[in-house]
Design a protein around this motif. Structure first.
Motif: not given
Lengths: 259, 259
Positions: B100-101, B126, B128, B141, B144, B163
């Motif tokens: 969760g960045i 992350d 996204d 990054v 997931t 997150t």
């Protein structure tokens, strides 16, 4: 029991040991989790385990609040949430300013846990003129030039510093000069403040350290002979001279020489 | 004192009460601040005050570490930093992943306090896809989708969840399934984990709550008659039924009924 004290509540509050004060938020966190799960009552043992505190200590702490629970039933969760919140001063509104709106400041501005505990973010302040007016968590960022007027206009007594280390002392000095008497410091530096000003430094790695202790222990349990990462640390522990393998309650420890 | 325990270091570590473990990072934080100021030794009273702990309790805690200080001199700051670090398992390398960045995850990735305590950020993850490959704190990054392989390839046992609340349990389940056994949860939700997995929830408002207690007290001291914000809370305190104005040490409290 409250004889002669009812007109000096501040003195009464001061009678609560600092260590007890520091544990009240831990109890509150555990109680809030129970409350969210609609648990009506909790025993001192359950609550102590959830808060990571010895249950005898918990009962002693609660005795300072005049909260003794009901034998065989335990403590009323909602009432205890109220009692601790009141004792901590969380039943009143505390306007706070956050100075330094980088990633951390923005994360703090968005953090729901402040508002739910009576901390209202009155203003976000940053030294970067390019940030001024930009909305973060629904509030426009204000420039550091306005710091003094913001503090005064909003009656702010608590300032949160989330600046880089190099800027923190200067920001702290300005906050204090403007009337702030409590500083929450997220900057990785030690702040000097005049007497009467409280500073608390947040170390985000504290909970990780507690996890590391347990990870090390788990690694040690899986290892019969000293090999592997956990066992390396374990071997260092074993090599330590004067430490016993006590498993009893805290009272089980021999008297130690005061340092 | 260590008789029969030297080959079972994990058992020995388990003998330290959980409440003592939870205080070790507080001592370490205070000691690190002293170390940064090049202070060579510290008395138990000074260190207890800096850590916000009762000094008798501090001496008892340190007795579990086999650390007794020297009468009239106190504790050696550097050695105590080493002892506590070793006990907490901080002298070894702990690879951690942050999932969760957003602002908070990025702030944690940039947080110097992790690396200095032995926590190495092995990867940032992350959900996204637009974030994938973007550098944060010098690390790209990762998406997931790669979570399981990242955990496995880096031997990660500690996961940090930053997150939103809604995603936290699913992330937690995947981390645990992939082999993570300790979770540091910054998401504002309670996580369910199988036995053997430790979860610690970070409440960033805890230190603010302690400041609020002192602010309330200061407000009460400035007020002679009940009026104003502090006195409102103070009046509520005064109205409380069964609470005395105890000022003595913790042991000064009458026995309470177990709940």
């Amino acid at each position: 029991m409250a004889t002669g004290r009812t007109h000096r509540p501040a003195t009464r509050s001061r009678g609560i040991p600092e260590a007890t004060v520091a544990r009240l938020p831990l109890y509150l966190r555990a109680l809030t989790a129970l409350s969210e799960r609609s648990v009506p009552t909790v025993s001192s043992e359950e609550l102590a385990a959830a808060a990571g505190v010895n249950s005898a200590k918990l009962r002693k702490d609660f005795s300072y609040l005049g909260s003794y629970g009901t034998r065989g039933v335990g403590y009323d969760v909602e009432y205890l949430v109220y009692q601790i919140s009141r004792e901590l001063g969380l039943t009143q509104d505390w306007p706070v300013v956050i100075v330094g709106i980088g990633n951390l400041g923005a994360a703090l501005a968005n953090y729901g846990g402040f508002a739910s505990r009576g901390f209202r973010v009155a203003a976000l302040i940053d030294a970067d003129p390019a940030m001024a007016g930009r909305p973060v968590a629904g509030l426009p960022v204000r420039h550091t030039d306005e710091l003094e007027s913001i503090i005064r206009d909003n009656g702010v007594s608590i300032g949160v510093i989330a600046t880089p280390a190099g800027a923190a002392q200067q920001v702290c000095d300005r906050l204090v000069a403007a009337g702030v008497t409590s500083i929450l410091n997220f900057a990785p530096t030690v702040l000097a403040v005049p007497e009467g000003v409280d500073v608390r430094k947040v170390d985000l790695s504290i909970e990780l350290q507690i996890l590391a202790f347990h990870e090390q222990r788990k690694a040690g349990e899986e290892t019969t002979a000293p090999s592997g990462a956990g066992a390396a640390a374990a071997a260092a522990v074993a090599a330590r001279p004067a430490a016993g393998g006590r498993k009893g309650p805290e009272g089980d420890v021999p008297a130690v020489m005061p340092a």
